[in-house]
Design a protein around this motif. Sequence first.
Motif, short mmCIF file in Angstrom:
data_model
loop_
_atom_site.label_atom_id
_atom_site.label_comp_id
_atom_site.label_asym_id
_atom_site.label_seq_id
_atom_site.Cartn_x
_atom_site.Cartn_y
_atom_site.Cartn_z
N SER A 71 0.59 -1.39 0.17
CA SER A 71 -0.25 0.05 -0.21
C SER A 71 0.65 1.33 0.37
O SER A 71 2.03 1.54 0.56
CB SER A 71 -0.98 -0.45 1.27
OG SER A 71 -1.55 1.20 1.47
N LEU B 243 -3.74 -2.10 -2.92
CA LEU B 243 -3.65 -1.92 -1.99
C LEU B 243 -4.40 -1.45 -0.93
O LEU B 243 -3.46 -1.20 0.76
CB LEU B 243 -2.08 -2.77 -1.99
CG LEU B 243 -1.80 -4.05 -2.00
CD1 LEU B 243 -0.06 -4.86 -2.20
CD2 LEU B 243 -3.33 -4.84 -2.01
N ASP C 282 -5.70 0.63 2.59
CA ASP C 282 -6.61 0.53 3.22
C ASP C 282 -7.55 1.25 2.64
O ASP C 282 -8.61 2.36 1.84
CB ASP C 282 -6.78 1.34 4.46
CG ASP C 282 -6.85 1.08 5.47
OD1 ASP C 282 -7.83 0.48 5.38
OD2 ASP C 282 -6.70 1.91 6.56
N CYS C 283 -9.27 0.61 3.20
CA CYS C 283 -10.51 0.71 2.34
C CYS C 283 -11.97 0.48 3.18
O CYS C 283 -11.35 -0.57 4.12
CB CYS C 283 -9.78 0.26 0.83
SG CYS C 283 -10.16 -1.24 0.48
N PRO D 135 -13.98 -1.99 1.87
CA PRO D 135 -14.80 -2.92 1.20
C PRO D 135 -15.65 -3.04 0.63
O PRO D 135 -16.48 -3.56 -0.10
CB PRO D 135 -14.27 -4.92 0.76
CG PRO D 135 -13.11 -4.10 2.35
CD PRO D 135 -13.73 -3.05 3.28
N MET E 76 -11.24 -3.11 -4.56
CA MET E 76 -10.76 -4.91 -4.09
C MET E 76 -11.29 -5.38 -5.44
O MET E 76 -11.14 -6.51 -5.79
CB MET E 76 -11.54 -4.74 -2.92
CG MET E 76 -11.38 -4.50 -1.41
SD MET E 76 -9.32 -4.44 -1.44
CE MET E 76 -9.05 -6.48 -1.15
N ALA F 105 -8.26 -5.44 -7.56
CA ALA F 105 -7.05 -6.40 -6.56
C ALA F 105 -7.91 -7.66 -6.32
O ALA F 105 -5.96 -8.46 -7.12
CB ALA F 105 -7.36 -5.47 -4.72
N THR G 203 0.12 -4.58 3.40
CA THR G 203 -1.12 -3.85 3.32
C THR G 203 -1.92 -3.95 4.69
O THR G 203 -1.52 -3.71 5.45
CB THR G 203 -1.91 -4.37 1.99
OG1 THR G 203 -3.54 -3.99 1.48
CG2 THR G 203 -2.46 -5.93 2.70
N VAL H 55 -8.20 -5.16 3.84
CA VAL H 55 -7.91 -5.31 2.71
C VAL H 55 -7.60 -7.59 2.46
O VAL H 55 -8.32 -8.53 1.77
CB VAL H 55 -7.53 -4.75 1.94
CG1 VAL H 55 -5.56 -6.03 0.56
CG2 VAL H 55 -6.57 -3.27 1.65
N TRP I 66 -11.09 -8.77 3.19
CA TRP I 66 -11.76 -9.25 1.99
C TRP I 66 -11.20 -10.00 1.24
O TRP I 66 -11.74 -10.73 0.55
CB TRP I 66 -11.30 -7.69 0.94
CG TRP I 66 -12.43 -8.04 0.14
CD1 TRP I 66 -12.18 -8.50 -1.56
CD2 TRP I 66 -14.01 -7.77 0.07
NE1 TRP I 66 -13.17 -8.19 -1.66
CE2 TRP I 66 -14.32 -8.00 -1.45
CE3 TRP I 66 -14.94 -7.52 1.28
CZ2 TRP I 66 -15.70 -8.04 -1.54
CZ3 TRP I 66 -16.15 -7.41 0.86
CH2 TRP I 66 -17.05 -7.80 -0.64
#
Length: 200
Positions: free
Chosen positions: A51, A78, A80-81, A83, A113, A116, A134, A138, A141
């Motif tokens: 990330s 990668l 941070d999120c 999802p 994602m 990804a 990461t 993530v 997920w």
Amino acid sequence: MPHYLYLVRHGEQQDAEHGLPDGPLSPRGKRQAQLIAERLGGIPFTGMYHSPLNRAAETAAIMSERMPALTPEPSSLLFDCIPSGPTPDMPKSFESFFGAVTDAEIEAGRAQMEDAVSEFLTPARADRHDLLVTHNFVIGWFVRHVFDAPEWRWLGLNQANCGLTIIRVRSAKPPVLVVHNDLGHLPVELRTGLPELQPV
């Protein structure tokens, strides 16, 4: 040919308890990064991706000092999120998590994602070992995807700082979770980032 993904959550962030969105690693976080690098030192990695956020980039840089054959590459996939958002089948106990999360954040995380998974969770033409540094959500997920679990199920799949998750991707069969949140390389005093205390 098998494609192995080695998923590592970044090391402990300095002053994370004060709500800073990103920042350098704490001294504990730096030591965590050194120890996970030692743990993975004998694996013939094909690539290393991280990330772009500071805490993940610094973790990857520390790891690469002990793994000099690897060149860390930043990947926006990668970041941070968040999802996914609330769904009708999600337990109500998770609803409060989404109180300050916007629809735009959810849509951005969902799109990220999807890309990804398409990028990393694919079979390889040759034996391949990829290291991804990461974030907790993530990794959650990816694990949810392996089990084809309900969309909300990444919630509660927690990964410690510099914990290790390994996924094997196969061409003719579903992917396999080899190990999740392995902390064998970290002494008890360096096991941080989990909502529940771990047994000694």
